[in-house]
Enzyme design. Structure first.
Site, short mmCIF file in Angstrom:
data_model
loop_
_atom_site.label_atom_id
_atom_site.label_comp_id
_atom_site.label_asym_id
_atom_site.label_seq_id
_atom_site.Cartn_x
_atom_site.Cartn_y
_atom_site.Cartn_z
N ASN A 208 0.97 -1.24 -0.30
CA ASN A 208 0.05 0.34 -0.27
C ASN A 208 0.49 1.45 -0.03
O ASN A 208 2.03 1.07 -0.51
CB ASN A 208 -1.14 0.04 0.77
CG ASN A 208 -0.35 0.19 2.27
OD1 ASN A 208 0.34 0.83 2.86
ND2 ASN A 208 -0.08 -1.46 2.82
N ASP A 277 -4.28 -6.73 4.98
CA ASP A 277 -5.55 -7.81 5.74
C ASP A 277 -5.12 -9.38 5.14
O ASP A 277 -5.71 -9.61 5.88
CB ASP A 277 -6.92 -6.91 5.34
CG ASP A 277 -6.81 -5.76 6.30
OD1 ASP A 277 -7.02 -5.28 7.69
OD2 ASP A 277 -7.43 -4.83 5.72
N LYS A 287 9.30 -16.35 -10.86
CA LYS A 287 8.76 -15.87 -11.11
C LYS A 287 7.80 -16.08 -11.72
O LYS A 287 7.64 -17.15 -12.52
CB LYS A 287 9.75 -15.16 -12.33
CG LYS A 287 8.99 -13.47 -12.73
CD LYS A 287 9.41 -12.98 -13.06
CE LYS A 287 8.86 -12.00 -14.52
NZ LYS A 287 10.14 -11.40 -15.35
N PHE A 321 -4.67 3.13 14.80
CA PHE A 321 -5.02 3.96 13.66
C PHE A 321 -5.90 3.21 12.81
O PHE A 321 -6.31 2.33 12.75
CB PHE A 321 -4.21 4.79 12.37
CG PHE A 321 -3.23 5.58 13.31
CD1 PHE A 321 -1.44 5.83 13.77
CD2 PHE A 321 -2.79 6.55 12.43
CE1 PHE A 321 -1.34 6.66 14.29
CE2 PHE A 321 -2.42 7.59 13.41
CZ PHE A 321 -0.94 7.43 14.26
N LYS A 339 -11.07 -4.03 18.76
CA LYS A 339 -9.69 -4.44 18.78
C LYS A 339 -9.59 -4.19 20.47
O LYS A 339 -8.21 -4.28 20.88
CB LYS A 339 -9.32 -4.17 17.70
CG LYS A 339 -9.29 -3.73 16.01
CD LYS A 339 -8.37 -3.69 15.78
CE LYS A 339 -8.81 -3.38 14.31
NZ LYS A 339 -7.74 -3.88 13.05
O1 PMT Z 1 2.81 6.32 7.11
P1 PMT Z 1 1.50 7.22 6.17
O2 PMT Z 1 2.57 7.59 4.58
O3 PMT Z 1 2.94 8.11 6.96
O4 PMT Z 1 0.72 7.56 6.39
C1 PMT Z 1 0.18 7.50 7.51
C2 PMT Z 1 -1.23 6.36 7.62
C3 PMT Z 1 -2.52 6.17 6.90
C4 PMT Z 1 -0.30 5.04 7.13
C5 PMT Z 1 -1.00 6.12 8.89
O5 PMT Z 1 -1.72 7.30 9.75
C6 PMT Z 1 -2.28 5.36 8.94
O6 PMT Z 1 -3.83 5.01 9.35
N1 PMT Z 1 -2.77 3.77 9.93
C7 PMT Z 1 -3.46 3.29 9.93
C8 PMT Z 1 -3.73 1.76 8.29
C9 PMT Z 1 -4.28 0.78 8.71
O7 PMT Z 1 -4.08 0.32 8.84
O8 PMT Z 1 -5.95 0.85 9.05
P2 PMT Z 1 -6.62 0.31 8.74
O9 PMT Z 1 -7.81 0.66 9.41
O10 PMT Z 1 -6.87 -0.55 7.87
O11 PMT Z 1 -6.66 -0.56 10.70
C10 PMT Z 1 -6.81 -0.28 12.01
C11 PMT Z 1 -5.49 -0.43 12.55
O12 PMT Z 1 -5.03 -2.08 13.18
C12 PMT Z 1 -4.04 0.21 12.26
O13 PMT Z 1 -3.59 0.05 13.40
C13 PMT Z 1 -3.30 -1.01 12.01
O14 PMT Z 1 -1.70 -1.21 12.24
C14 PMT Z 1 -3.76 -2.44 12.71
N2 PMT Z 1 -3.90 -3.29 11.73
C15 PMT Z 1 -4.81 -3.56 10.81
C16 PMT Z 1 -4.58 -5.17 10.36
C17 PMT Z 1 -3.50 -5.97 10.64
N3 PMT Z 1 -3.44 -7.48 10.64
N4 PMT Z 1 -3.05 -6.04 11.94
C18 PMT Z 1 -3.27 -4.41 12.61
O15 PMT Z 1 -2.54 -4.59 13.38
#
Ligand code: PMT
Length: 398
Positions: A208, A277, A287, A321, A339
């Protein structure tokens, strides 16, 4: 970062004096108002005009001068200082200050200041190891003076060893720390940052747009505020912030392993990483060859690292986040509950000046106990400090 701060930069006579110029640039770029004092020997190595042009202030070289009509130079500068830097600090200046000698503009001003003083020594390796030098440094440390240790390398005198001035960036970071309240001292904070990469074969992956900027800003700010910081980072193009313990990872499962390995003993975990995810069901060893007009990929769910942390009986403060493109508050709230987090920072990643790969962000902070805090557009460094203010206030006292 250094806005409204007055820094006195004392430059001594050493071949590394030219690096003080680079440091001056970093300090002024950071917003500091810098006044330079040069010893007589320093002027043998570099002309005061260089520092004058870059600091926008006259350089102080003489003890017996007045600033303006009636201000006594060394007292006025000493009083104005938020921080005193001595770069490069020679064995001679350290010996003089440790011995309470004040016989020129620099030593007199240091003696008259109540601001923190930070030395960055540079000298020959044998001078550095000399017992007299070491005793002087030890004495100054005991009296609350700060040091940025020199590094090992090839010295100007031809010797190899310790005594090389620390990099200007490292001295800059130490200056920021010296000027920042240490409200997170003694705390351990784990930050995840950047994207994960889920490999399809040796040359391709699913990922991403995360640059790591938000997570690195958090790691840097927590470090400045005195925390021990463990930065678990997916692949990014950013240098690790000075002083953090970096743990590089590639995939979501790597990140899970690294987080679980380091989480015990942490006071807080902040998950700014954009974790994939899903990952390909299998990684091809070679490859994948071009085939027909379409190709299907079988994806399987990755473990949710944050949810696993949230389900633990004993767990640190958890800040997640939420990267959203619609119903930002509503979706973030669901993640906060699902969570079992203490707080979530929701950002609308569909906006050009927020979210992925920009230096600014705007966010909605939601809390487990209810309530929210809206952050207007600000730099990621500023947002990092707002988030850390919240965490610092909520961590249990010890
Ligand atoms: O890195 P930058 O370019 O500065 O951009 C910042 C950002 C947009 C990446 C950051 O601000 C941000 O939003 N990070 C979280 C991105 C994300 O994966 O969001 P989510 O809504 O899909 O996940 C929710 C939370 O679960 C996140 O804290 C994520 O780290 C966590 N997660 C998600 C999936 C997973 N398998 N394990 C996790 O721990």
């Amino acid at each position: 970062m250094l806005k409204n701060k007055t820094i006195i930069l004392g430059v001594c006579g050493g071949i590394a004096a030219y690096k003080a110029v680079e440091l001056l640039r970093l300090l002024t770029r950071g917003g500091a108002d810098v006044h330079v004092i040069m010893t007589r020997s320093a002027q043998e190595f570099i002309a005061p005009l260089t520092f004058q042009a870059l600091s926008n202030h006259p350089v102080h070289t003489e003890l017996f001068n007045l600033i303006g009509e009636d201000e006594i130079g060394h007292i006025s500068l000493a009083d104005r200082a938020d921080l005193f830097l001595i770069v490069p600090a020679t064995g001679n200046i350290i010996g003089k200050i440790a011995g309470g000698i004040a016989d020129d503009m620099l030593t007199t001003t240091v003696m008259a200041t109540t601001a923190p003083v930070l030395f960055a020594p540079a000298m020959n390796v044998n001078m550095y190891r000399n017992h007299l030098y070491q005793e002087n440094e030890e004495k100054l440390r005991r009296h609350g003076y700060h040091f940025v240790a020199p590094v090992s390398g090839r010295l100007a005198c031809g010797w190899e060893g310790e005594g090389k001035l620390a990099a200007p960036e490292a001295i800059f970071e130490a200056a920021v720390v010296a000027l920042t309240p240490q409200d997170l001292a003694g705390r351990v904070i784990l930050v995840t940052a950047g994207p994960t990469r889920e490999e399809l074969d040796p040359v391709r992956y699913i990922s991403n747009h995360s640059s790591g900027k938000m997570g690195y800003a958090l790691a840097r700010a927590a470090r400045h505020r005195g925390a021990r910081v463990i930065l678990v980072s997916g692949p990014t193009a950013l240098p690790y912030p000075e002083g953090v313990e970096a743990v590089p990872v590639v995939s979501a499962t790597d990140m899970l392993d690294a987080v679980m390995l380091h989480v015990d003993g942490c006071d807080a975990v902040i998950k700014a990483a954009a974790v994939a995810d899903y990952r390909p069901e299998m990684r091809n060893g070679t490859k994948i060859k071009k085939q027909g007009d379409t190709i299907s990929l079988e994806l399987v769910k990755n473990p949710d690292i944050l949810a696993l942390l949230g389900s633990r009986e004993r767990r640190p403060f958890l800040a997640g986040f939420a990267a959203e493109t619609d119903n930002v508050g509503g979706n973030a709230e669901k993640k906060l509950t699902a969570k079992n987090l203490d707080m979530i920072i929701a950002n609308d990643v569909s906006q050009e000046d927020a979210g992925f790969n920009v230096d600014t962000n705007r966010a909605l902070l939601l809390f487990k106990e209810g309530g929210s805090h809206e952050c207007e557009l600000m730099t990621k460094d500023q947002l990092a400090n707002v988030i850390l203010d919240v965490i610092s206030a909520r961590l249990p006292t010890r």
